[in-house]
Write an enzyme that holds these catalytic residues in place. Structure first.
Site, PDB file in Angstrom:
ATOM      1  N   GLU A  51      42.132 -32.509 -55.364  1.00  0.00           N
ATOM      2  CA  GLU A  51      41.821 -32.836 -56.763  1.00  0.00           C
ATOM      3  C   GLU A  51      43.067 -33.111 -57.599  1.00  0.00           C
ATOM      4  OE1 GLU A  51      40.433 -30.334 -55.085  1.00  0.00           O
ATOM      5  OE2 GLU A  51      38.260 -30.361 -55.365  1.00  0.00           O
ATOM      6  N   PHE A 113      29.551 -18.074 -57.490  1.00  0.00           N
ATOM      7  CA  PHE A 113      30.315 -18.809 -56.490  1.00  0.00           C
ATOM      8  C   PHE A 113      30.936 -20.064 -57.111  1.00  0.00           C
ATOM      9  CE2 PHE A 113      30.419 -22.105 -53.107  1.00  0.00           C
ATOM     10  CZ  PHE A 113      31.475 -21.565 -52.389  1.00  0.00           C
ATOM     11  N   GLN A 114      32.205 -20.240 -56.877  1.00  0.00           N
ATOM     12  CA  GLN A 114      32.970 -21.368 -57.427  1.00  0.00           C
ATOM     13  C   GLN A 114      32.889 -21.444 -58.953  1.00  0.00           C
ATOM     14  OE1 GLN A 114      32.062 -24.951 -55.080  1.00  0.00           O
ATOM     15  NE2 GLN A 114      33.740 -24.399 -53.712  1.00  0.00           N
ATOM     16  N   LYS A 163      25.743 -27.230 -63.951  1.00  0.00           N
ATOM     17  CA  LYS A 163      24.897 -27.979 -63.030  1.00  0.00           C
ATOM     18  C   LYS A 163      23.479 -28.164 -63.572  1.00  0.00           C
ATOM     19  CE  LYS A 163      23.973 -28.441 -58.107  1.00  0.00           C
ATOM     20  NZ  LYS A 163      24.076 -27.818 -56.780  1.00  0.00           N
ATOM     21  N   MET A 482      67.799 -32.210 -55.960  1.00  0.00           N
ATOM     22  CA  MET A 482      68.160 -31.796 -57.314  1.00  0.00           C
ATOM     23  C   MET A 482      68.363 -30.281 -57.380  1.00  0.00           C
ATOM     24  SD  MET A 482      69.032 -33.178 -60.087  1.00  0.00           S
ATOM     25  CE  MET A 482      68.307 -34.749 -60.576  1.00  0.00           C
TER      26      MET A 482
END
Lengths: 584, 171
Positions: A51, A113-114, A163, A482
């Site tokens: 993502e 969940f999630q 949802k 760097m």
């Protein structure tokens, strides 16, 4: 007004808002929206492999087109993985809409969940965010979100959609006038302030334009107005990392980038100027160096669309709040109306030419075919080989990014995509994916370091899936260069964890993904290698082995003034006092 | 190396915002994220349709920081207006405290006597306690509470400051 499911409203709104591409990754809490997308073939969904890459790809899309990038991810880890890219977009003022799935409203707060508190987590890394609890609100919120993301100072907006709100039906409405009841950014500059700015510019003996990403964000017309104003006034111009491309690098008035790895001439000009005209730039710490020694002799005009940028770090004499393009147009018009002409800055240019004579971007190198390649040479060769092809260049973060900024000349805006404010390693490759999706026929090259690239290297799969001809050009020095450079500068070369150990064979990796892999080992192979990369139709990864211990100069060490630049590697002292060590 | 801090001055800000979920977190989060001080913060819905809230923030900082705080608040999407009441001049500031004092005998009598001097109201009493309600500037409330510490103070609740500009002008 149509009755439809929340998920259908989301997709309908995307269609109505002219969105053609969504970068995303499905998951449980966004399945209804994915199902709705399935039925809408006009919206192209690009399936990324992580993502974070979706957000950077959306940034690349946005930065190269001027349109907002759109991201679709699921709840919980989908949303948290997106946070880095959202923050990156906030820091660099990139318009972006991130749609996140959420657990059903009935489960919010139960550690489902999630589940994660997406609006809580993204509250301070978005320009604005929403949790939509009612499907009837989806239409207005989607339209308002796009308005907020793209108006005023652009930025990311998150819309978190539970949802059950996606499944429930409601009425899809489009607001007649998209105007937020409190968010009204000032776009038009104040006419009196413009007049005062013209007075200051006309009276200055040693002016310098200092421009930033705000000019790019204001659109190509703003860049055109900038060129006109610079030409009318005859003043020199420098730019921040984010502003490269707004002014052509081959113009004699161009001093190069300023700041920590900017040119000697631009930093000296800032230090000795009697007037600085800052346009869409925010006096970042990478730019100013030590604040009490910053441009001590200069009056400062600051044009910015965000009032909070004004006087935040450097107090200015004249503030102009408004869109950079409108302000530049007004300055051009005012200058012309008054019949002003460019002053003779002969003495100023003579001093600048004196600083230019240090040739601060030169670097030592061996020229025989078997010689190791200096990274600067590799960037210059890439620039030379792509002239006339109008390439879009993205970078990761580190030494290679600075070398690209120093040695790749840009002639137009929206061709240079880099992570400036947040400095996100792993930005460049997915940003190149986004830019290539938006410009299928353009040459898109990610100049990468071998360390940064590995932070989102999984996107090779995305490139293969959509047959994108993205080119990755790795300046491989086997170091987090760097970090190592700072360790040399500050910690007496104690190389704590900065070696890129256990690197993959990038050519074999290319093969594994169905790409073309090219390895360049020495100077003799450089030009041909680059030529092959450009001429190969599909995606190409170039593992360009460069001098391992080369460092990026010139450099203003942290806590130092513009006049205290390190020009040569042997200027390095190897340690610093604590005050300097504490600065980033 | 020592970390330096700068001295500041106290400012009272009145902020009107959309009365939406998370707005208070947005405001307080801005203060914590940017390292600004909050000395007190009050918030309540102020419009007939419950669409607007007014937040009164007492903060402190050097003038440049106060200026930044105002600019940063002002650019938040749900913020309608930010007014620096301190900068604007004359304004009225009030705070309410509920002060519980427990004890018997002389201290109890002294507490009641001083409450009278401060024009604090007794809003609850038992044979061994009082709850006083005191309204005034934060200074006055501070002084009253300090005296009550000597007279058996056991619990304090304070609202924080609300403030409004003097005169007929309105925000």
């Amino acid at each position: 007004m149509t009755e439809m499911s929340g998920a259908d409203m989301v997709v309908q709104a995307l269609v109505d808002l002219g969105v053609d591409t969504v970068f995303g990754y499905p998951g449980g809490a966004v399945l209804p929206i994915y199902d709705a997308l399935y039925k809408h073939p006009t919206i192209k969904h690009i399936l990324v492999r992580h993502e974070q890459a979706a957000t950077h790809a959306a940034e690349g899309y946005a930065r190269s087109t001027g349109k907002p990038g759109v991201v679709l991810v699921t709840s919980g880890p989908g949303a948290t993985n997106a946070v880095t890219g959202i923050t990156d977009a906030l820091m660099d003022s990139i318009p972006m809409i991130v749609l996140t799935g959420q657990v059903p409203t009935t489960l919010i707060g139960t550690d489902a969940f999630q589940e994660c508190d997406t609006v809580g987590i993204t509250r301070h890394c978005t320009k604005h965010n929403y949790l939509v609890m009612d499907p009837d609100r989806l239409g207005p919120i989607m339209h308002e979100a796009f308005h907020i993301a793209t108006h005023g100072r652009p930025g990311p907006v998150v819309i978190d959609i539970p949802k059950n709100v996606q499944v429930a039906t409601g009425t899809y409405t489009v607001p007649e006038i998209i105007q937020h009841n409190s968010y009204r950014p000032q776009i038009e500059p104040d006419a009196d302030a413009i007049a005062a700015a013209i007075d200051l510019i006309a009276a200055a003996e040693r002016p310098v334009f200092y421009t930033g990403g705000g000019v790019i964000n204001a659109g190509p017309d703003a860049s055109a107005a900038l060129r006109q104003l610079v030409s009318l006034t005859g003043a020199p111009i420098t730019s921040t990392l984010m502003g490269l491309g707004a002014f052509p690098a081959d113009d004699p008035k161009w001093l190069g980038m300023l700041g920590m790895h900017g040119t000697y001439e631009s930093n000296m000009a800032m230090n000795r100027a009697d007037l600085i005209i800052a346009v869409g730039a925010r006096f970042d710490d990478r730019v100013t160096g030590r604040l009490d020694a910053f441009a001590p002799e200069a009056k400062k005009i600051h044009i910015d669309i965000d009032r909070s940028s004004i006087n935040k770090i450097v107090p200015v004499d004249l503030a102009i709040v408004g869109d950079a393009g409108r302000a530049l147009d007004a300055l051009v018009a005012g200058w012309t109306d008054r019949g002003l002409s460019a002053r003779d800055y002969g003495e100023w240019w003579r001093r600048i030419d004196g600083w230019r004579a240090t040739r601060c971007l030169d670097f030592p190198e061996k020229k025989d075919a078997g010689a190791e390649i200096m990274p600067q040479r590799a960037v210059k060769a890439l620039f030379d080989a792509t002239r006339g092809r109008d390439p879009i260049i993205t970078t990761e973060v580190g030494q290679h990014q600075m070398w690209a900024a120093q040695h790749f000349g840009f002639a137009a805006p929206n061709r240079w995509l880099t992570s400036g404010g947040l400095g996100t390693m792993g930005y460049g490759f997915p940003a190149a994916v986004g830019a290539q999706i938006a410009h299928p026929n353009r040459l898109v090259i990610c100049i990468a370091g071998e360390a940064s690239l590995q932070m989102n290297i999984q996107e090779m799969g995305t490139v293969s899936q959509y047959r994108l001809p993205v080119k990755i050009f790795i300046l491989n020095n086997e170091w987090m260069g760097m970090v190592r450079q700072w360790q040399e500068l500050t910690y007496e070369s104690r190389y704590s964890n900065s070696y890129s150990d256990s690197l993959p064979d990038f050519v074999k990796l290319a093969d594994a993904y169905g790409w073309t892999g090219i390895r360049i080992d020495n100077l003799g192979q450089l030009e041909d290698g680059i030529k092959t990369m450009i001429e190969t139709p599909g995606p190409v990864i170039v593992d360009c082995r460069v001098a391992q211990l080369a460092n990026c100069f010139p450099m203003i060490p942290s806590g130092a003034a513009h006049t205290d630049m390190i020009l040569q590697p042997n200027d390095i002292v190897g340690t610093m006092d604590d005050e300097a060590k504490a600065l980033v | 190396m020592k970390i330096k801090t700068e001295a500041g001055e106290r400012h009272v800000l009145a902020v009107t915002v959309d009365n939406e979920a998370g707005i208070l977190a947005k405001i307080t989060g801005l203060f914590s994220a940017r390292g600004y001080n909050i000395e007190s913060l009050t918030v309540a819905d102020i419009s007939a349709d419950h669409a607007l809230s007014r937040i009164t923030i007492v903060t402190s900082g050097p003038p440049a920081v106060i200026d930044q705080i105002i600019a940063q608040l002002d650019r938040l999407v749900p913020v309608h207006s930010v007014t620096d009441l301190t900068d604007q001049g004359a304004h009225v500031e009030r705070e309410i405290a509920l002060v519980k004092v427990a004890g018997t005998g002389d201290k109890r009598i002294e507490a009641l006597r001083m409450a009278d001097v401060f024009r604090a109201k007794v809003v609850d009493t038992t044979l061994s306690s009082f709850i006083f309600e005191i309204t005034g500037t934060s200074d006055k409330v501070d002084r009253f509470i300090a005296l009550m510490r000597e007279c058996g103070l056991v619990e304090v609740g304070r609202t924080g400051v609300v403030a409004i500009g003097r005169g007929s002008e309105a925000l």
